[in-house]
Write a protein that holds these residues in place. Sequence first.
Motif, mmCIF file in Angstrom:
data_model
loop_
_atom_site.group_PDB
_atom_site.id
_atom_site.type_symbol
_atom_site.label_atom_id
_atom_site.label_comp_id
_atom_site.label_asym_id
_atom_site.label_seq_id
_atom_site.Cartn_x
_atom_site.Cartn_y
_atom_site.Cartn_z
ATOM 1 N N LEU A 62 0.832 -1.202 0.000
ATOM 2 C CA LEU A 62 0.000 0.000 0.000
ATOM 3 C C LEU A 62 0.871 1.258 0.000
ATOM 4 O O LEU A 62 0.577 2.222 -0.694
ATOM 5 C CB LEU A 62 -0.922 -0.020 1.221
ATOM 6 N N LYS A 63 1.954 1.232 0.745
ATOM 7 C CA LYS A 63 2.872 2.380 0.779
ATOM 8 C C LYS A 63 3.591 2.518 -0.562
ATOM 9 O O LYS A 63 3.763 3.629 -1.065
ATOM 10 C CB LYS A 63 3.883 2.220 1.906
ATOM 11 N N ASP A 64 3.997 1.381 -1.142
ATOM 12 C CA ASP A 64 4.705 1.407 -2.419
ATOM 13 C C ASP A 64 3.852 2.008 -3.536
ATOM 14 O O ASP A 64 4.369 2.641 -4.448
ATOM 15 C CB ASP A 64 5.135 -0.010 -2.829
ATOM 16 N N GLU A 65 2.552 1.813 -3.471
ATOM 17 C CA GLU A 65 1.634 2.276 -4.521
ATOM 18 C C GLU A 65 0.787 3.474 -4.083
ATOM 19 O O GLU A 65 -0.218 3.785 -4.718
ATOM 20 C CB GLU A 65 0.717 1.118 -4.935
ATOM 21 N N PHE A 66 1.183 4.136 -3.011
ATOM 22 C CA PHE A 66 0.359 5.199 -2.434
ATOM 23 C C PHE A 66 -0.039 6.264 -3.450
ATOM 24 O O PHE A 66 -1.204 6.634 -3.553
ATOM 25 C CB PHE A 66 1.073 5.847 -1.239
ATOM 26 N N THR A 67 0.924 6.766 -4.203
ATOM 27 C CA THR A 67 0.615 7.853 -5.143
ATOM 28 C C THR A 67 -0.323 7.398 -6.258
ATOM 29 O O THR A 67 -1.107 8.207 -6.760
ATOM 30 C CB THR A 67 1.899 8.448 -5.754
ATOM 31 N N LYS A 68 -0.268 6.137 -6.626
ATOM 32 C CA LYS A 68 -1.192 5.625 -7.649
ATOM 33 C C LYS A 68 -2.598 5.477 -7.089
ATOM 34 O O LYS A 68 -3.581 5.688 -7.799
ATOM 35 C CB LYS A 68 -0.719 4.266 -8.171
ATOM 36 N N ILE A 69 -2.699 5.099 -5.820
ATOM 37 C CA ILE A 69 -4.010 4.866 -5.204
ATOM 38 C C ILE A 69 -4.679 6.180 -4.808
ATOM 39 O O ILE A 69 -5.889 6.338 -4.950
ATOM 40 C CB ILE A 69 -3.860 3.924 -3.987
ATOM 41 N N ASP A 70 -3.895 7.143 -4.339
ATOM 42 C CA ASP A 70 -4.429 8.450 -3.932
ATOM 43 C C ASP A 70 -4.706 9.288 -5.190
ATOM 44 O O ASP A 70 -3.993 10.225 -5.507
ATOM 45 C CB ASP A 70 -3.428 9.154 -3.013
ATOM 46 N N THR A 71 -5.786 8.960 -5.872
ATOM 47 C CA THR A 71 -6.066 9.563 -7.175
ATOM 48 C C THR A 71 -6.407 11.047 -7.104
ATOM 49 O O THR A 71 -6.132 11.789 -8.046
ATOM 50 C CB THR A 71 -7.200 8.808 -7.896
ATOM 51 N N ASN A 72 -6.991 11.508 -6.000
ATOM 52 C CA ASN A 72 -7.302 12.938 -5.905
ATOM 53 C C ASN A 72 -6.157 13.738 -5.275
ATOM 54 O O ASN A 72 -6.287 14.937 -5.059
ATOM 55 C CB ASN A 72 -8.611 13.167 -5.144
ATOM 56 N N GLU A 73 -5.061 13.068 -4.957
ATOM 57 C CA GLU A 73 -3.825 13.689 -4.469
ATOM 58 C C GLU A 73 -4.034 14.578 -3.238
ATOM 59 O O GLU A 73 -3.397 15.618 -3.102
ATOM 60 C CB GLU A 73 -3.139 14.461 -5.596
ATOM 61 N N ASP A 74 -4.899 14.123 -2.327
ATOM 62 C CA ASP A 74 -5.112 14.898 -1.100
ATOM 63 C C ASP A 74 -4.231 14.425 0.055
ATOM 64 O O ASP A 74 -4.303 14.964 1.148
ATOM 65 C CB ASP A 74 -6.592 14.864 -0.690
ATOM 66 N N GLY A 75 -3.391 13.418 -0.191
ATOM 67 C CA GLY A 75 -2.495 12.912 0.845
ATOM 68 C C GLY A 75 -3.087 11.810 1.700
ATOM 69 O O GLY A 75 -2.462 11.357 2.653
ATOM 70 N N TYR A 76 -4.294 11.385 1.365
ATOM 71 C CA TYR A 76 -4.973 10.322 2.105
ATOM 72 C C TYR A 76 -5.552 9.312 1.125
ATOM 73 O O TYR A 76 -5.915 9.668 0.001
ATOM 74 C CB TYR A 76 -6.124 10.884 2.951
ATOM 75 N N ILE A 77 -5.693 8.079 1.578
ATOM 76 C CA ILE A 77 -6.405 7.071 0.780
ATOM 77 C C ILE A 77 -7.786 6.917 1.391
ATOM 78 O O ILE A 77 -7.932 6.507 2.545
ATOM 79 C CB ILE A 77 -5.663 5.721 0.784
ATOM 80 N N SER A 78 -8.790 7.278 0.617
ATOM 81 C CA SER A 78 -10.171 7.129 1.071
ATOM 82 C C SER A 78 -10.638 5.701 0.810
ATOM 83 O O SER A 78 -9.985 4.929 0.098
ATOM 84 C CB SER A 78 -11.075 8.110 0.332
ATOM 85 N N GLU A 79 -11.777 5.365 1.363
ATOM 86 C CA GLU A 79 -12.325 4.022 1.142
ATOM 87 C C GLU A 79 -12.621 3.799 -0.341
ATOM 88 O O GLU A 79 -12.350 2.744 -0.880
ATOM 89 C CB GLU A 79 -13.587 3.817 1.980
ATOM 90 N N LYS A 80 -13.158 4.821 -1.010
ATOM 91 C CA LYS A 80 -13.455 4.703 -2.446
ATOM 92 C C LYS A 80 -12.169 4.505 -3.248
ATOM 93 O O LYS A 80 -12.115 3.664 -4.136
ATOM 94 C CB LYS A 80 -14.200 5.928 -2.949
ATOM 95 N N GLU A 81 -11.130 5.281 -2.929
ATOM 96 C CA GLU A 81 -9.855 5.122 -3.642
ATOM 97 C C GLU A 81 -9.280 3.721 -3.405
ATOM 98 O O GLU A 81 -8.737 3.105 -4.318
ATOM 99 C CB GLU A 81 -8.846 6.174 -3.173
ATOM 100 N N PHE A 82 -9.429 3.221 -2.189
ATOM 101 C CA PHE A 82 -8.940 1.883 -1.868
ATOM 102 C C PHE A 82 -9.696 0.825 -2.676
ATOM 103 O O PHE A 82 -9.098 -0.087 -3.230
ATOM 104 C CB PHE A 82 -9.070 1.611 -0.367
ATOM 105 N N GLU A 83 -11.012 0.964 -2.731
ATOM 106 C CA GLU A 83 -11.832 -0.004 -3.473
ATOM 107 C C GLU A 83 -11.551 0.054 -4.975
ATOM 108 O O GLU A 83 -11.591 -0.967 -5.652
ATOM 109 C CB GLU A 83 -13.319 0.250 -3.211
ATOM 110 N N ASP A 84 -11.263 1.245 -5.503
ATOM 111 C CA ASP A 84 -11.008 1.406 -6.940
ATOM 112 C C ASP A 84 -9.568 1.101 -7.340
ATOM 113 O O ASP A 84 -9.250 1.054 -8.532
ATOM 114 C CB ASP A 84 -11.343 2.842 -7.376
ATOM 115 N N ALA A 85 -8.697 0.907 -6.361
ATOM 116 C CA ALA A 85 -7.271 0.676 -6.643
ATOM 117 C C ALA A 85 -7.078 -0.636 -7.405
ATOM 118 O O ALA A 85 -7.807 -1.602 -7.179
ATOM 119 C CB ALA A 85 -6.484 0.631 -5.348
#
Length: 93
Positions: A62-85
């Motif tokens: 999750l840390k390795d792919e953080f920037t890819k998962i945090d699609t709105n670039e707010d510095g957090y992974i939301s539940e929606k971003e996690f599900e869409d990853a």
Amino acid sequence: MSTINSKIGLLMVFFCLAFVSFANAQQRGGEQKEPPTYAKLLEDMDANEDGKLEESEVKGPLKDEFTKIDTNEDGYISEKEFEDAPKPSGKRK
């Protein structure tokens, strides 16, 4: 005669140990873990308990792919971003 019995005994012990080792390896290799849920990740990684996963809190893939998962670039992974990853492919180590 006792030399032959000793060799047979050692051979039997070797085969028993080999069988137990093989059976144990097969059992561990067959286990499939379910991917963690977002709620489980929050429980395990949300150090400051703010209900969000930020890069400094996450670890592993999750840390390795953080920037890819945090699609709105707010510095957090939301539940929606996690599900869409994108899900990892291949076998885990």
